[in-house]
Write an enzyme that holds these catalytic residues in place. Structure first.
Site, PDB file in Angstrom:
ATOM      1  N   LYS A  24       0.861  -1.239   0.053  1.00 53.95           N
ATOM      2  CA  LYS A  24       0.125   0.050   0.053  1.00 53.95           C
ATOM      3  C   LYS A  24       0.944   1.297  -0.148  1.00 53.95           C
ATOM      4  CE  LYS A  24      -1.340   1.748   3.840  1.00 53.95           C
ATOM      5  NZ  LYS A  24      -1.376   3.115   4.206  1.00 53.95           N
ATOM      6  N   ASN A  25       1.824   1.284   0.866  1.00 51.86           N
ATOM      7  CA  ASN A  25       2.869   2.498   0.914  1.00 51.86           C
ATOM      8  C   ASN A  25       3.826   2.541  -0.195  1.00 51.86           C
ATOM      9  OD1 ASN A  25       1.201   3.004   3.294  1.00 51.86           O
ATOM     10  ND2 ASN A  25       2.693   2.455   4.757  1.00 51.86           N
ATOM     11  N   ARG A  94      -4.001   9.709   4.604  1.00 50.82           N
ATOM     12  CA  ARG A  94      -2.564  10.601   4.985  1.00 50.82           C
ATOM     13  C   ARG A  94      -1.942  10.733   3.534  1.00 50.82           C
ATOM     14  NH1 ARG A  94       0.156  13.937   7.947  1.00 50.82           N
ATOM     15  NH2 ARG A  94       2.306  13.833   7.464  1.00 50.82           N
ATOM     16  N   CYS A 118      -5.164   7.711   9.152  1.00 52.85           N
ATOM     17  CA  CYS A 118      -5.221   7.114  10.744  1.00 52.85           C
ATOM     18  C   CYS A 118      -5.074   8.329  11.704  1.00 52.85           C
ATOM     19  CB  CYS A 118      -4.379   5.822  10.841  1.00 52.85           C
ATOM     20  SG  CYS A 118      -4.555   4.572   9.872  1.00 52.85           S
ATOM     21  N   ARG A 123       0.206  14.442  13.434  1.00 53.38           N
ATOM     22  CA  ARG A 123       0.535  14.420  11.955  1.00 53.38           C
ATOM     23  C   ARG A 123       0.644  15.719  11.187  1.00 53.38           C
ATOM     24  NH1 ARG A 123      -1.757   8.728   9.656  1.00 53.38           N
ATOM     25  NH2 ARG A 123       0.484   8.662   8.591  1.00 53.38           N
ATOM     26  N   PRO A 124       1.538  16.597  11.673  1.00 51.50           N
ATOM     27  CA  PRO A 124       1.530  17.985  10.964  1.00 51.50           C
ATOM     28  C   PRO A 124       2.184  17.797   9.706  1.00 51.50           C
ATOM     29  CG  PRO A 124       3.376  17.726  12.650  1.00 51.50           C
ATOM     30  CD  PRO A 124       2.404  16.518  12.745  1.00 51.50           C
ATOM     31  N   ILE A 125       2.272  18.674   8.830  1.00 50.33           N
ATOM     32  CA  ILE A 125       2.896  18.696   7.545  1.00 50.33           C
ATOM     33  C   ILE A 125       3.882  19.837   7.259  1.00 50.33           C
ATOM     34  CG2 ILE A 125       0.870  17.639   6.540  1.00 50.33           C
ATOM     35  CD1 ILE A 125      -0.059  20.311   4.953  1.00 50.33           C
ATOM     36  N   LEU A 127       7.115  19.660   7.515  1.00 46.67           N
ATOM     37  CA  LEU A 127       8.355  19.588   7.044  1.00 46.67           C
ATOM     38  C   LEU A 127       8.078  19.324   5.418  1.00 46.67           C
ATOM     39  CD1 LEU A 127       9.413  16.593   9.505  1.00 46.67           C
ATOM     40  CD2 LEU A 127      10.155  19.044   9.464  1.00 46.67           C
ATOM     41  N   ASP A 307       4.543   0.788  12.330  1.00 43.92           N
ATOM     42  CA  ASP A 307       3.425  -0.042  11.810  1.00 43.92           C
ATOM     43  C   ASP A 307       3.259  -1.440  12.056  1.00 43.92           C
ATOM     44  OD1 ASP A 307       3.378   1.539   8.449  1.00 43.92           O
ATOM     45  OD2 ASP A 307       3.041   2.169  10.431  1.00 43.92           O
ATOM     46  N   ILE A 329       7.509   7.291  17.182  1.00 50.15           N
ATOM     47  CA  ILE A 329       7.338   7.728  15.916  1.00 50.15           C
ATOM     48  C   ILE A 329       6.054   8.813  16.171  1.00 50.15           C
ATOM     49  CG2 ILE A 329       6.853   7.426  13.577  1.00 50.15           C
ATOM     50  CD1 ILE A 329       9.599   6.584  14.505  1.00 50.15           C
ATOM     51  N   ARG A 399      -8.884  -0.204   4.300  1.00 49.98           N
ATOM     52  CA  ARG A 399      -7.844   0.667   3.511  1.00 49.98           C
ATOM     53  C   ARG A 399      -6.481   0.106   3.208  1.00 49.98           C
ATOM     54  NH1 ARG A 399      -6.231   4.967   6.987  1.00 49.98           N
ATOM     55  NH2 ARG A 399      -4.979   5.566   5.160  1.00 49.98           N
TER      56      ARG A 399
HETATM   57  C1  EPZ Z   1       4.221   6.895   6.257  1.00 50.79           C
HETATM   58  O1  EPZ Z   1       3.523   7.742   7.136  1.00 50.79           O
HETATM   59  C2  EPZ Z   1       3.252   5.856   6.244  1.00 50.79           C
HETATM   60  N1  EPZ Z   1       2.139   6.008   5.410  1.00 50.79           N
HETATM   61  C3  EPZ Z   1       2.839   5.084   7.588  1.00 50.79           C
HETATM   62  O2  EPZ Z   1       2.066   4.205   7.450  1.00 50.79           O
HETATM   63  C4  EPZ Z   1       3.915   5.053   8.400  1.00 50.79           C
HETATM   64  O3  EPZ Z   1       3.424   4.516   9.801  1.00 50.79           O
HETATM   65  C5  EPZ Z   1       4.987   6.231   8.604  1.00 50.79           C
HETATM   66  O4  EPZ Z   1       5.263   6.488   7.236  1.00 50.79           O
HETATM   67  C6  EPZ Z   1       6.088   5.832   9.246  1.00 50.79           C
HETATM   68  O5  EPZ Z   1       6.848   4.680   8.784  1.00 50.79           O
HETATM   69  C7  EPZ Z   1       2.034   6.117   4.117  1.00 50.79           C
HETATM   70  O6  EPZ Z   1       3.339   5.850   3.635  1.00 50.79           O
HETATM   71  C8  EPZ Z   1       0.974   6.241   3.396  1.00 50.79           C
HETATM   72  P1  EPZ Z   1       6.236  10.225   8.548  1.00 50.79           P
HETATM   73  P2  EPZ Z   1       3.955   9.406   7.180  1.00 50.79           P
HETATM   74  O7  EPZ Z   1       6.119  11.465   7.903  1.00 50.79           O
HETATM   75  O8  EPZ Z   1       4.643   9.601   5.631  1.00 50.79           O
HETATM   76  C9  EPZ Z   1       6.117  13.656  11.969  1.00 50.79           C
HETATM   77  C10 EPZ Z   1       0.242   2.610   7.599  1.00 50.79           C
HETATM   78  O9  EPZ Z   1      -0.254   2.044   8.592  1.00 50.79           O
HETATM   79  N2  EPZ Z   1       6.062  14.515  10.846  1.00 50.79           N
HETATM   80  O10 EPZ Z   1       7.370   9.486   8.223  1.00 50.79           O
HETATM   81  O11 EPZ Z   1       2.641  10.432   7.222  1.00 50.79           O
HETATM   82  C11 EPZ Z   1       4.970  12.955  12.143  1.00 50.79           C
HETATM   83  O12 EPZ Z   1       3.882  13.463  12.924  1.00 50.79           O
HETATM   84  C12 EPZ Z   1       0.631   4.135   7.767  1.00 50.79           C
HETATM   85  O13 EPZ Z   1       0.440   2.153   6.646  1.00 50.79           O
HETATM   86  C13 EPZ Z   1       6.067  15.791  11.131  1.00 50.79           C
HETATM   87  O14 EPZ Z   1       6.056  16.231  12.121  1.00 50.79           O
HETATM   88  O15 EPZ Z   1       5.085   9.396   8.076  1.00 50.79           O
HETATM   89  C14 EPZ Z   1       5.312  11.658  12.730  1.00 50.79           C
HETATM   90  O16 EPZ Z   1       5.469  11.643  13.995  1.00 50.79           O
HETATM   91  C15 EPZ Z   1       0.362   4.808   9.349  1.00 50.79           C
HETATM   92  N3  EPZ Z   1       5.982  16.723  10.161  1.00 50.79           N
HETATM   93  C16 EPZ Z   1       6.876  11.307  12.122  1.00 50.79           C
HETATM   94  O17 EPZ Z   1       7.222  12.724  11.395  1.00 50.79           O
HETATM   95  C17 EPZ Z   1       5.861  16.545   8.770  1.00 50.79           C
HETATM   96  O18 EPZ Z   1       5.680  17.462   7.977  1.00 50.79           O
HETATM   97  C18 EPZ Z   1       6.974  10.109  10.921  1.00 50.79           C
HETATM   98  O19 EPZ Z   1       5.891  10.595   9.944  1.00 50.79           O
HETATM   99  C19 EPZ Z   1       5.676  15.072   8.605  1.00 50.79           C
HETATM  100  C20 EPZ Z   1       5.823  14.279   9.255  1.00 50.79           C
END
Ligand code: EPZ
Length: 430
Positions: A24-25, A94, A118, A123-125, A127, A307, A329, A399
């Site tokens: 999926k990812n 997401r 989820c 989960r801010p954006i 970055l 995950d 995380i 999903r």
């Molecule tokens: C991806 O989410 C995956 N989703 C998630 O899988 C997975 O848990 C996660 O990576 C970590 O491995 C997809 O690929 C669609 P991150 P993502 O940005 O990209 C913080 C599943 O069950 N952060 O690596 O959203 C964030 O809040 C899902 O398949 C910021 O602070 O994860 C988190 O604490 C759940 N600001 C950490 O980074 C930002 O701008 C990791 O998030 C972006 C992220």
């Protein structure tokens, strides 16, 4: 009102084999990346998931022609004519944030709102936005809308404060058609990043270092389309392994990349499972007593994946001794613990830690999936529990898992999916 539930009858050790679905990812960012390519992209080994259909709807609303057909998806982005994704679509998951990079790369603009997905914490954006600004994007937030525009995208040096998977993917997708070179440091190293780069390089991109901490992208004038097979889903693989372990059974997985799962397999071995592999096939046997694991810390890849945290917790709930998880995380990723306690588990949450005292056996109960992997973990626990478990919230599971109930039945875990009237909720039988 009607609702769908899965009724899982536990207590029979898993004895079976299954082929692991596509990831999926990986498929979600690659579908978004197809917007950057001229011609028709053909993706194979695509899992049949509600998130894939949601991504397909978004691509078609942007003017692309995306056609899911079984485990194949074809995408022709020649006619893309819009760069705005409505809030209702953004909230679907997401990974809608993954459309930011390719829309900017293709259209030099995009209008989005905050993504859904989820509920694992804030989960801010931030970055994502910081990285796009470094590449020349002007970002204006008006109310819920995030309006991004760029005369042109230029290469940049982008040191990430955290190895974010989504940000790493967005930067790659924005950089492949940008002017000049982009150097991304402290990049995420998850295998899905290398899969995205594999697809884009097959389309003519120049990406080096995907899967390592520093990724270098040299912008090119245009990309052509390509056919690409999506990698196996390492978290789906871990889900089936954990179902076998929770039921003290044995399982054979086909089409699995054990290299993507090293940390998970190491923990399953430490719990007492026996594992073997041969030519892309993985065997697990969990007969006998399982042991607790003192310290399990979720980390960015190649560490233990967040995950898989809920999945392993469902196994260690009946292991002998005390296991301690530390979820580093996401700040709110223990929603499944309360539901496991309803099944008889002994779990206490203390900040980012979860202390799991192994009990002899779990029992069936009426439980609710609150997110994708937490829901899968409840089904894993049900496989090993005595009696029947009724699992609600199946939209979370749909999903990320392709025909979950069918896979469970093929492993010998009696699983019935049915529609019930919501007036009967709370009773032991559906
Ligand atoms: C991806 O989410 C995956 N989703 C998630 O899988 C997975 O848990 C996660 O990576 C970590 O491995 C997809 O690929 C669609 P991150 P993502 O940005 O990209 C913080 C599943 O069950 N952060 O690596 O959203 C964030 O809040 C899902 O398949 C910021 O602070 O994860 C988190 O604490 C759940 N600001 C950490 O980074 C930002 O701008 C990791 O998030 C972006 C992220």
């Amino acid at each position: 009102m009607a609702d769908e539930i899965m009724r899982i009858t536990g207590g029979t050790p898993v004895r079976g084999e299954t082929t692991v679905q596509g990831a999926k990812n990986s498929v979600l960012p690659i579908m978004a990346a197809a917007m950057l390519c001229q011609g028709e992209t053909v993706l194979t080994n695509v899992p049949q998931l509600s998130d894939v259909y949601a991504a397909s709807r978004i691509l078609n609303r942007l003017g692309a022609h995306c056609t899911p057909d079984g485990h194949t998806v074809t995408i022709n982005a020649a006619d893309i004519c819009r760069a705005e994704i409505p809030d209702a679509d953004m909230r679907a998951m997401r990974s809608t944030i993954m459309f930011m990079g390719p829309l900017l790369g293709r259209m030099r603009q995009c209008t989005l709102t905050r993504p859904g997905g989820c509920a694992l914490g804030a989960r801010p954006i931030n970055l994502h936005l910081d990285a796009m600004e470094k590449m020349g994007v002007i970002i204006r937030c008006t109310g819920e809308q995030i309006v991004c525009t760029a005369d042109k995208l230029h290469g940049a040096r982008i040191p990430l404060a955290f190895p974010s998977v989504g940000v790493t993917e967005n930067v790659i997708m924005a950089a492949v058609l940008a002017e000049g070179e982009t150097v991304l440091t402290n990049a995420a190293r998850e295998p899905e990043i290398a899969d995205l780069a594999g697809y884009l390089n097959r389309c003519g991109a120049k990406i080096r270092g995907a899967g390592e901490g520093t990724i270098v992208i040299e912008g090119v004038p245009q990309l052509h389309a390509a056919e690409y097979r999506i990698m196996p889903d390492r978290i789906a693989a871990m889900t089936w392994l954990c179902a076998a372990a929770a039921s003290r059974g044995s399982i054979t997985l086909r089409d699995v990349r054990t290299g993507d799962l090293e940390n998970c397999l190491d923990l399953l071995r430490r719990a007492g499972c026996k594992l073997g592999e041969c030519d892309g096939t993985l065997f697990l046997d969990a007969g006998g007593v399982l042991r607790s694991i003192r310290e399990i810390v979720t980390m960015p890849y190649p560490g233990f994946p967040t995950d898989a945290q809920a999945l392993l917790m469902a196994v260690l709930a009946t292991a002998h001794g005390t296991s301690v998880f530390d979820e580093t995380i996401f700040e709110d990723r223990y929603k499944h613990a309360g539901e496991l306690v309803r099944m008889g588990a002994d779990i206490r949450i203390k900040g980012t830690a979860a202390v799991v005292e192994g009990v002899h056996c779990l029992h069936g109960a009426y439980v609710e999936a609150m997110d994708l992997r937490g829901g899968a973990a409840l089904a894993v626990a049900a496989a090993g529990a005595e009696g029947q478990t009724v699992l609600h919230g199946l939209h979370h599971i749909d999903r990320g898992y392709d025909h979950f109930a069918e896979v469970f039945n093929s492993l010998g875990i009696r699983t019935e999916r049915m529609v019930i009237s919501t007036s009967s909720r709370g009773k032991t039988s559906a």
